[in-house]
Design an enzyme around this catalytic site. Structure first.
Site, mmCIF file in Angstrom:
data_model
loop_
_atom_site.group_PDB
_atom_site.id
_atom_site.type_symbol
_atom_site.label_atom_id
_atom_site.label_comp_id
_atom_site.label_asym_id
_atom_site.label_seq_id
_atom_site.Cartn_x
_atom_site.Cartn_y
_atom_site.Cartn_z
ATOM 1 N N GLU A 115 -24.991 -20.616 -9.124
ATOM 2 C CA GLU A 115 -24.817 -19.431 -8.461
ATOM 3 C C GLU A 115 -24.397 -19.589 -7.156
ATOM 4 O O GLU A 115 -24.575 -20.671 -6.578
ATOM 5 C CB GLU A 115 -26.134 -18.748 -8.351
ATOM 6 C CG GLU A 115 -27.278 -18.453 -9.651
ATOM 7 C CD GLU A 115 -28.507 -17.950 -9.323
ATOM 8 O OE1 GLU A 115 -28.899 -17.592 -8.342
ATOM 9 O OE2 GLU A 115 -29.321 -17.965 -10.362
ATOM 10 N N LYS A 117 -24.263 -19.584 -3.441
ATOM 11 C CA LYS A 117 -25.220 -19.120 -2.156
ATOM 12 C C LYS A 117 -24.884 -18.262 -1.377
ATOM 13 O O LYS A 117 -24.016 -18.314 -0.517
ATOM 14 C CB LYS A 117 -25.630 -20.481 -1.743
ATOM 15 C CG LYS A 117 -26.920 -20.640 -0.933
ATOM 16 C CD LYS A 117 -27.167 -22.053 -0.251
ATOM 17 C CE LYS A 117 -28.757 -21.873 0.367
ATOM 18 N NZ LYS A 117 -28.609 -21.035 1.672
ATOM 19 N N ASP A 119 -24.564 -15.605 1.811
ATOM 20 C CA ASP A 119 -24.987 -15.867 3.176
ATOM 21 C C ASP A 119 -25.353 -14.437 3.557
ATOM 22 O O ASP A 119 -24.600 -13.794 4.503
ATOM 23 C CB ASP A 119 -23.811 -16.706 3.746
ATOM 24 C CG ASP A 119 -24.128 -17.280 4.928
ATOM 25 O OD1 ASP A 119 -25.217 -17.183 5.055
ATOM 26 O OD2 ASP A 119 -23.211 -17.657 5.776
ATOM 27 N N TYR A 227 -31.528 -12.668 -7.498
ATOM 28 C CA TYR A 227 -31.433 -14.033 -8.135
ATOM 29 C C TYR A 227 -32.941 -14.678 -8.584
ATOM 30 O O TYR A 227 -32.867 -15.674 -9.038
ATOM 31 C CB TYR A 227 -30.853 -14.860 -7.217
ATOM 32 C CG TYR A 227 -31.376 -15.038 -5.763
ATOM 33 C CD1 TYR A 227 -32.523 -15.580 -5.447
ATOM 34 C CD2 TYR A 227 -30.456 -14.688 -4.671
ATOM 35 C CE1 TYR A 227 -32.980 -15.528 -4.149
ATOM 36 C CE2 TYR A 227 -31.069 -14.705 -3.309
ATOM 37 C CZ TYR A 227 -32.468 -15.144 -3.117
ATOM 38 O OH TYR A 227 -32.698 -15.397 -1.917
ATOM 39 N N LYS A 316 -24.266 -27.387 -0.524
ATOM 40 C CA LYS A 316 -23.784 -26.653 0.528
ATOM 41 C C LYS A 316 -22.188 -26.922 0.500
ATOM 42 O O LYS A 316 -21.829 -27.886 0.299
ATOM 43 C CB LYS A 316 -24.362 -26.831 1.746
ATOM 44 C CG LYS A 316 -25.839 -26.442 1.767
ATOM 45 C CD LYS A 316 -26.342 -25.222 1.949
ATOM 46 C CE LYS A 316 -25.980 -24.601 3.200
ATOM 47 N NZ LYS A 316 -27.072 -24.820 4.360
ATOM 48 N N CYS A 410 2.114 -20.114 37.045
ATOM 49 C CA CYS A 410 2.418 -20.725 35.726
ATOM 50 C C CYS A 410 1.937 -22.236 35.813
ATOM 51 O O CYS A 410 2.494 -22.924 36.599
ATOM 52 C CB CYS A 410 3.615 -20.571 35.113
ATOM 53 S SG CYS A 410 4.355 -21.546 33.896
ATOM 54 N N CYS A 413 5.596 -23.932 35.206
ATOM 55 C CA CYS A 413 6.850 -23.976 36.074
ATOM 56 C C CYS A 413 6.518 -23.360 37.494
ATOM 57 O O CYS A 413 7.398 -23.387 38.363
ATOM 58 C CB CYS A 413 7.953 -23.005 35.453
ATOM 59 S SG CYS A 413 7.518 -21.560 35.474
ATOM 60 N N CYS A 428 3.758 -15.590 32.384
ATOM 61 C CA CYS A 428 4.652 -16.216 33.436
ATOM 62 C C CYS A 428 5.935 -15.568 33.646
ATOM 63 O O CYS A 428 6.578 -15.262 32.465
ATOM 64 C CB CYS A 428 4.707 -17.531 33.063
ATOM 65 S SG CYS A 428 6.423 -18.397 33.697
ATOM 66 N N CYS A 434 11.443 -21.363 33.025
ATOM 67 C CA CYS A 434 10.100 -21.901 32.620
ATOM 68 C C CYS A 434 10.188 -22.905 31.525
ATOM 69 O O CYS A 434 10.863 -22.417 30.353
ATOM 70 C CB CYS A 434 8.982 -21.030 32.280
ATOM 71 S SG CYS A 434 7.300 -21.805 31.908
#
Ligand code: IVH
Length: 676
Positions: A115, A117, A119, A227, A316, A410, A413, A428, A434
């Site tokens: 099955e 798992k 969460d 389950y 897992k 910046c 530059c 910038c 730049c």
């Protein structure tokens, strides 16, 4: 109407509503329209209001309405709710199999139920005489919390067992979870309302179930898969786990449709691989798979060690979230000058890959999540996306953390950084002065979907800009062979190959060229739309905002950017140079409206297509007038889902957008080709 008539009508409505829920949640095959369901429900509500004496606790109208409480009562589990032993590798799974076989003195074929798992969080739901009686969380396994009023609001869970033949007492166990689509929607709504965002669907499910006010839970998109069973009285259950699951389904409980019987450990491992491959496209989160010995007699023989059964194992998946520390934050400068804060992390292995950087998106996100340098944070890596910081562990915040501040200049530059209040990103203002912006622009220009210059990769572009051999995108077509040959790891052969590739790239399409220019807000699809609408570059470059906004898909933001781009003298000069160096494309044939049967239809493609590339599918759809975009919104008409479709499919399901398989897409294309 006589009292009997009313009672009959009420009973019939209840039966219809319960049947609908059963088909929807258990059989996964809804039978009536939502509007019809709402109508039945309202009819029942009205009848019950007029005849309050007819209301019973198992009526579908009674899922909501319980008063908020101040605390959860404690519930003792008659049969303890155990946990599972975990395995992370094939070796551990094989050792689990061997332990079982040694104990059973058996080497024959062994049946397991595999099955996913899920969460979410485990709950136990007790039915007395077939009626929903009580629901509790797992708690510490011995005592949980009474969440009856909340669990009762989950439509997937029956308030009454479906068949006449049931135990006097039945305790069903399973997972309450929030499907990914519902989670995305919930967080979107929360964001709009300025409310708390949940880090993941599990937290959202747990938070929703632990609400003191069940009316809040009622509005949360929760689902349930059964389950296991706990205590059972007055009924003789089947003697295998898989048959019990079937029985639970007959009583009206949803059971995960991925569950499967596997003979021997190798088949279990194959199941693990299969679910792992499907993980992104499953509509709910899973963090692994569970193997359970199928025969109850063998389960009994095997028994338990401490608080976990010997007959079951959770295999897992590699975690997608881990905890680590933010060591520092740097700002990266993108193609359009956008500054993106990037966290430098203490390296941590997330889902099998070492992560040492994570995007923090922008300053607003940093403020919203309250991230500081020195904080311990949860990082998530999902699929191919850039790892991100999900949340800060505030309770672990050390004494000396530093705030993250946007630099005024910046970092590359030194130009000013501009952060307009209306925009999420700071930029910038250095433009092509730049070097970071220039590098990104050239990389974008050379990219496969743009000018497709093979061999002009990121490292090479960095070198060429650093050595001042490139000052604009047009300069790539003026690179001298001798200069190229002097670069690191560049011999005559690769330099010549690069020049050939550059020459080759000059023959392109208007759409690719427009995309390659890197106009802000003009992605691949908008470039295609513009190219399709304007037969030539000159007309496009002279169009005003009004003319541009005439085009479907082009709004004021795109129009402003396009006009601004073509009015910039530097950009005009670069385009002129590119054309002079020989960049060219075929003139498109004039558009015939009758050949546009998919005009106005918006498509999104996701996942891997088997029979054609996504590019081919996109070209075929655009040729028929369709719009193909990269993200799903309420405007989308169709999502084409290939193999391993990912989050776009989930978003489509959340928004109720029609989903086509590759097969259906082919049928559609073939049909339209015939009509033509
Ligand atoms: S069986 C005695 N089956 O995993 C066995 N548990 O670590 C009891 N879970 O608390 C659990 N999917 O919340 C089982 N298909 C599944 C499951 C599952 C998720 C969770 C459950 C439980 C935890 C055990």
């Amino acid at each position: 109407m006589t009292a009997t008539d009313i009672e009959q009508q009420i009973n019939q409505l209840r039966r219809q509503i319960n049947d609908y829920n059963y088909r929807y949640y258990v059989l996964d095959a809804p039978s009536i329209l939502d509007a019809e369901y709402d109508r039945l429900f309202m009819q029942l509500q009205q009848l019950e209001q007029a005849h309050p004496e007819s209301i019973t606790p198992d009526s579908p109208t009674q899922r909501v309405g319980a008063q908020p409480s101040t605390a959860f009562q404690s519930v003792t589990h008659t049969v303890p709710m155990l946990s599972l032993n975990n395995a992370f590798s094939e070796t551990e799974v094989l050792a689990f199999g061997k332990r079982i076989r040694d104990r059973l003195h058996d080497t024959d074929d062994l049946a397991f139920v595999c099955e996913p798992k899920l969460d979410g969080l485990a709950v136990s739901i007790t039915y007395r005489q077939g009626q929903f009686y009580q629901a509790a969380t797992r708690g510490d396994g011995m005592n949980g919390e009474d969440v009856t009023a909340n669990v009762k609001t989950i439509e997937a869970i029956p308030l009454q067992l479906r068949t006449q033949d049931f135990p006097t007492v039945l305790e069903v166990r399973g997972e309450v979870f929030m499907p990914k689509a519902g989670f995305i929607k919930l967080n979107e709504q929360a964001e709009q309302a300025g409310e708390k965002i949940f880090a993941n669907p599990r937290n959202a499910a747990a938070g929703s179930l632990r609400q003191l006010d069940p009316n809040i839970t009622a509005h949360r998109p929760l689902n349930f898969y059964a389950y296991a069973v706990g205590q059972v009285q007055g009924y003789c259950l089947p003697d295998t786990h898989h048959a019990i699951l079937q029985q639970l389904q007959q009583w009206g409980f949803p059971v995960c449709s991925e569950n499967r019987v596997a003979i021997n450990e190798m088949a279990c491992l194959a199941f693990h691989a299969e679910i792992l491959a499907k993980r992104a496209s499953l509509p709910y989160e899973v963090d692994g798979v569970v193997y359970k010995v199928d025969a109850l007699a063998l389960q009994q023989q095997l028994g338990f060690v401490s608080r976990a059964p010997r007959w079951a194992l959770a295999h897992k998946f590699p975690a997608q979230e881990e905890i680590t520390t933010v060591n520092s934050v740097e700002f990266q400068v993108g193609r359009t000058g956008a500054l993106t804060p990037v966290a430098r992390l203490k390296p941590v292995v997330v889902g099998g890959v070492t992560v040492s950087n994570a995007t923090l998106h922008n300053m607003n996100e940093i403020a919203r999540k309250d991230i500081r340098v020195g904080d311990q944070v949860i990082v998530r890596r999902a699929g191919d996306v850039i790892p991100e910081v999900v949340a800060v562990l505030k309770e672990r915040r050390p004494a000396h953390t530093q705030a993250i501040v946007l630099p005024r200049q910046c970092p590359v530059c030194g130009s000013d950084v501009l952060h307009l209040p209306a925009e999420a990103v700071a930029r910038c203002v250095g433009g092509l002065a730049c070097s970071a912006q220039l590098k990104q622009r050239i990389k974008h220009f050379a990219a496969r979907r743009a000018m497709d210059i093979e061999g002009l990769g990121d490292k090479l572009v960095d070198q060429l800009v650093d050595r001042q051999l490139l000052h604009s995108i047009a300069d790539v077509y003026q690179l001298p062979l001798t200069a190229l040959m002097q670069l690191e790891r560049m011999g005559e052969k690769s330099a010549t190959n690069l020049l050939t590739a550059l020459e080759h790239s000059k023959s392109t399409t208007l759409a690719r060229f427009l995309f390659a220019l890197g106009i802000r807000e003009v992605g691949e699809t908008t470039a295609q739309v513009l190219a399709q609408h304007f037969s030539d570059l000159t007309t496009l470059s002279q169009a005003d905002e009004e003319a541009l906004q005439q085009i479907d898909d082009v709004g004021p933001v795109v129009a402003t950017q396009v006009v601004g781009f073509f009015h910039e003298p530097h950009n005009q000069a670069v385009i002129e140079q590119l054309l002079k160096y020989g960049v060219h494309w075929p003139q498109p044939a004039p558009m015939d409206q009758s050949a546009q049967p998919l005009a106005e239809q918006r498509f999104v493609l996701t996942g891997t297509l088997e029979g054609m590339s996504r590019e081919q599918a996109k070209a075929a759809l655009i040729a028929l007038g369709a719009k193909v975009s990269g993200s799903v919104s309420s405007q989308t008409n169709f999502v084409v889902a290939g193999r391993d479709p990912g989050s776009k499919l989930i978003k489509a399901q959340a928004l109720g957008v029609r989903v086509l398989t590759e097969h259906q897409l082919n049928d559609l294309l073939a049909q339209l080709a015939m009509d033509d």
